[in-house]
Motif scaffolding. Structure first.
Motif, PDB file in Angstrom:
ATOM      1  N   GLU B  79      -6.548   0.718   5.130  1.00 11.93           N
ATOM      2  CA  GLU B  79      -5.854   0.093   4.001  1.00 11.93           C
ATOM      3  C   GLU B  79      -4.362   0.430   4.027  1.00 11.93           C
ATOM      4  O   GLU B  79      -3.521  -0.418   3.751  1.00 11.93           O
ATOM      5  CB  GLU B  79      -6.459   0.559   2.674  1.00 11.93           C
ATOM      6  CG  GLU B  79      -7.763  -0.133   2.341  1.00 11.93           C
ATOM      7  CD  GLU B  79      -8.433   0.478   1.112  1.00 11.93           C
ATOM      8  OE1 GLU B  79      -9.100  -0.258   0.398  1.00 11.93           O
ATOM      9  OE2 GLU B  79      -8.276   1.706   0.896  1.00 11.93           O
ATOM     10  N   HIS B  82      -2.691  -1.607   6.660  1.00 16.58           N
ATOM     11  CA  HIS B  82      -2.622  -2.990   6.186  1.00 16.58           C
ATOM     12  C   HIS B  82      -1.505  -3.134   5.152  1.00 16.58           C
ATOM     13  O   HIS B  82      -0.787  -4.129   5.138  1.00 16.58           O
ATOM     14  CB  HIS B  82      -3.972  -3.364   5.577  1.00 16.58           C
ATOM     15  CG  HIS B  82      -4.028  -4.748   5.018  1.00 16.58           C
ATOM     16  ND1 HIS B  82      -3.950  -5.862   5.808  1.00 16.58           N
ATOM     17  CD2 HIS B  82      -4.140  -5.195   3.751  1.00 16.58           C
ATOM     18  CE1 HIS B  82      -4.016  -6.941   5.046  1.00 16.58           C
ATOM     19  NE2 HIS B  82      -4.133  -6.566   3.786  1.00 16.58           N
ATOM     20  N   GLU B  83      -1.373  -2.102   4.352  1.00 15.35           N
ATOM     21  CA  GLU B  83      -0.374  -2.102   3.285  1.00 15.35           C
ATOM     22  C   GLU B  83       1.043  -2.304   3.823  1.00 15.35           C
ATOM     23  O   GLU B  83       1.866  -2.978   3.224  1.00 15.35           O
ATOM     24  CB  GLU B  83      -0.480  -0.783   2.513  1.00 15.35           C
ATOM     25  CG  GLU B  83       0.576  -0.529   1.474  1.00 15.35           C
ATOM     26  CD  GLU B  83       0.573  -1.592   0.406  1.00 15.35           C
ATOM     27  OE1 GLU B  83       1.653  -1.870  -0.126  1.00 15.35           O
ATOM     28  OE2 GLU B  83      -0.495  -2.176   0.138  1.00 15.35           O
ATOM     29  N   PHE B  84       1.313  -1.715   4.980  1.00 14.82           N
ATOM     30  CA  PHE B  84       2.669  -1.804   5.522  1.00 14.82           C
ATOM     31  C   PHE B  84       2.907  -3.094   6.289  1.00 14.82           C
ATOM     32  O   PHE B  84       4.032  -3.496   6.503  1.00 14.82           O
ATOM     33  CB  PHE B  84       2.958  -0.607   6.433  1.00 14.82           C
ATOM     34  CG  PHE B  84       2.877   0.680   5.701  1.00 14.82           C
ATOM     35  CD1 PHE B  84       3.645   0.882   4.571  1.00 14.82           C
ATOM     36  CD2 PHE B  84       2.008   1.675   6.107  1.00 14.82           C
ATOM     37  CE1 PHE B  84       3.557   2.070   3.872  1.00 14.82           C
ATOM     38  CE2 PHE B  84       1.917   2.853   5.406  1.00 14.82           C
ATOM     39  CZ  PHE B  84       2.690   3.050   4.288  1.00 14.82           C
ATOM     40  N   THR B  85       1.814  -3.726   6.697  1.00 14.48           N
ATOM     41  CA  THR B  85       2.002  -4.902   7.543  1.00 14.48           C
ATOM     42  C   THR B  85       1.555  -6.182   6.855  1.00 14.48           C
ATOM     43  O   THR B  85       2.070  -7.245   7.112  1.00 14.48           O
ATOM     44  CB  THR B  85       1.181  -4.757   8.836  1.00 14.48           C
ATOM     45  OG1 THR B  85      -0.175  -4.509   8.477  1.00 14.48           O
ATOM     46  CG2 THR B  85       1.703  -3.627   9.682  1.00 14.48           C
ATOM     47  N   GLY B  86       0.589  -6.064   5.955  1.00 15.31           N
ATOM     48  CA  GLY B  86      -0.054  -7.272   5.443  1.00 15.31           C
ATOM     49  C   GLY B  86       0.245  -7.581   3.996  1.00 15.31           C
ATOM     50  O   GLY B  86       1.367  -7.424   3.528  1.00 15.31           O
ATOM     51  N   ASP B  87      -0.792  -7.986   3.299  1.00 15.93           N
ATOM     52  CA  ASP B  87      -0.614  -8.511   1.944  1.00 15.93           C
ATOM     53  C   ASP B  87      -0.603  -7.425   0.880  1.00 15.93           C
ATOM     54  O   ASP B  87      -0.391  -7.707  -0.294  1.00 15.93           O
ATOM     55  CB  ASP B  87      -1.768  -9.473   1.607  1.00 15.93           C
ATOM     56  CG  ASP B  87      -1.962 -10.488   2.698  1.00 15.93           C
ATOM     57  OD1 ASP B  87      -0.942 -10.907   3.266  1.00 15.93           O
ATOM     58  OD2 ASP B  87      -3.116 -10.850   2.973  1.00 15.93           O
ATOM     59  N   GLY B  88      -0.866  -6.211   1.270  1.00 13.18           N
ATOM     60  CA  GLY B  88      -0.879  -5.149   0.274  1.00 13.18           C
ATOM     61  C   GLY B  88      -2.242  -5.020  -0.385  1.00 13.18           C
ATOM     62  O   GLY B  88      -3.151  -5.813  -0.142  1.00 13.18           O
ATOM     63  N   LEU B  89      -2.347  -4.001  -1.215  1.00 15.13           N
ATOM     64  CA  LEU B  89      -3.638  -3.675  -1.817  1.00 15.13           C
ATOM     65  C   LEU B  89      -3.944  -4.485  -3.058  1.00 15.13           C
ATOM     66  O   LEU B  89      -5.092  -4.678  -3.419  1.00 15.13           O
ATOM     67  CB  LEU B  89      -3.655  -2.194  -2.213  1.00 15.13           C
ATOM     68  CG  LEU B  89      -3.798  -1.167  -1.095  1.00 15.13           C
ATOM     69  CD1 LEU B  89      -3.562   0.217  -1.660  1.00 15.13           C
ATOM     70  CD2 LEU B  89      -5.181  -1.261  -0.495  1.00 15.13           C
TER      71      LEU B  89
END
Lengths: 251, 92
Positions: B79, B82-89
């Protein structure tokens, strides 16, 4: 602040602003915000209810499996007592599978408990904030002119909006977990429907697919060990009756 | 400065602690970006522990927004990445 908090804060705050998308008239904003907050609380309650439902389903399955374990164990002993080792082995294989499933279920029930208590705490925090907002809303309406009110409303709404975003995240995590558990519960039900945990009196004569699969699963040696232990307990260790426990056999 | 740990609530922290927080925060990010799961879990836990230790928990009925928000304590390594690259939490 850079790093994790920086990026995370930015994302959350953007979403809060979207959540609070303000109306022109401060009074309207207040009432709209409050309605949205109440709606949000309802959603959280529903989320908690969903977690509880999923948990109950798993608990019922666990109870059934516990009964199967006891029953299959008893039957293995009876079969062994009657000298039917094949049947005893079959019962023990099924018991092993049931026990493994039971352990997994227990872990998952505990996880759902955890989600439930987290959500309940979140709901409590949000409820308190919503109530504080309701009180403040009346004060703002009564005491401030439109321009000042806008500022105060914005501050107060941000405080609640953040809590709503917080609860939103807790909900998302609970829903994800619950979905996983549903899939899991479905898988156990399929095993059940296939007769994997049926007691051996339900079985026809001869070996079926389940038995072959169970044999493979039981090949780990656990079934052999348990069978040996059971034999020792029952005093049917292959040695003639009466010689066991005297330490003379084969000496 | 007001800091929120998602899932736990808000803490009031003295502004003088900002550098400490930054340092701990950067360590967690570095571990995450470096793909080091063990280091991430350790540094992230240290960061949140620091907040709980130096911060004063705010009452639930206070209506202030936070200056900084941290992801929940049970954030997984996946997570965080993902938080740094994607849509966030946070869901839309």
């Amino acid at each position: 602040m850079a790093g994790m908090s920086g990026r995370f804060s930015t994302v959350v705050k953007a979403k809060i602003n979207k959540l609070l998308d303000k109306a022109e008239d401060p009074g309207e904003t207040l009432d709209y915000s409050y309605q949205a907050q109440l709606q949000n609380l309802q959603n959280v309650k529903k989320g908690i209810a969903d977690v509880v439902t999923a948990k109950k389903r798993l608990q019922m399955q666990a109870e059934k499996l516990e009964q199967s374990v006891v029953k299959l164990d008893t039957q293995a002993r009876q079969a062994l007592g009657a000298g039917k080792e094949d049947l005893a082995r079959m019962a023990l294989e099924r018991k092993t599978v049931a026990q493994t499933e039971l352990q997994t279920l227990d872990t998952q029930i505990a996880e759902l408990e955890d989600q439930q208590s987290k959500l309940t705490e979140s709901e409590q925090r949000l409820r308190t904030k919503v109530e504080a907002f309701r009180t403040k809303k009346e004060v703002i309406k009564a005491q401030y002119n439109a321009a000042e009110a806008q500022v105060r409303i914005s501050e107060a709404a941000t405080g609640v909006g953040e809590e709503m975003a917080d609860v939103g995240l807790a909900m998302q995590r609970a829903v994800d977990k619950t979905e996983q558990m549903r899939a899991r519960a479905g898988a156990v039900e399929e095993l059940e429907a296939a007769g994997t945990f049926d007691d051996i009196t339900q079985l026809g004569s001869g070996e079926d697919d389940i038995d072959r699969q169970l044999r493979e699963l039981g090949a780990s040696g656990q079934v052999d060990d348990e069978l040996a232990k059971m034999k020792a307990e029952l005093g049917t260790g292959g040695a003639p009756q009466g010689e066991l426990g005297e330490g003379k056999a084969g000496a | 400065m007001i800091v929120r740990i998602m899932g736990e609530g808000q803490f009031r922290i003295d502004d003088s602690d900002r550098d400490n927080l930054n340092e701990l925060d950067n360590a967690a990010v570095a571990a995450s970006e470096g793909g080091d799961e063990t280091a991430f879990l350790k540094t992230f836990a240290a960061l949140l522990d620091h907040v709980r230790e130096v911060g004063t928990r705010m009452a639930d009925d206070e209506l202030e927004g936070s200056d900084v928000l941290f992801p929940p304590a049970d954030t997984t390594f996946a997570e965080a990445q993902h938080e740094f690259t994607g849509d966030g939490l946070i869901p839309d």
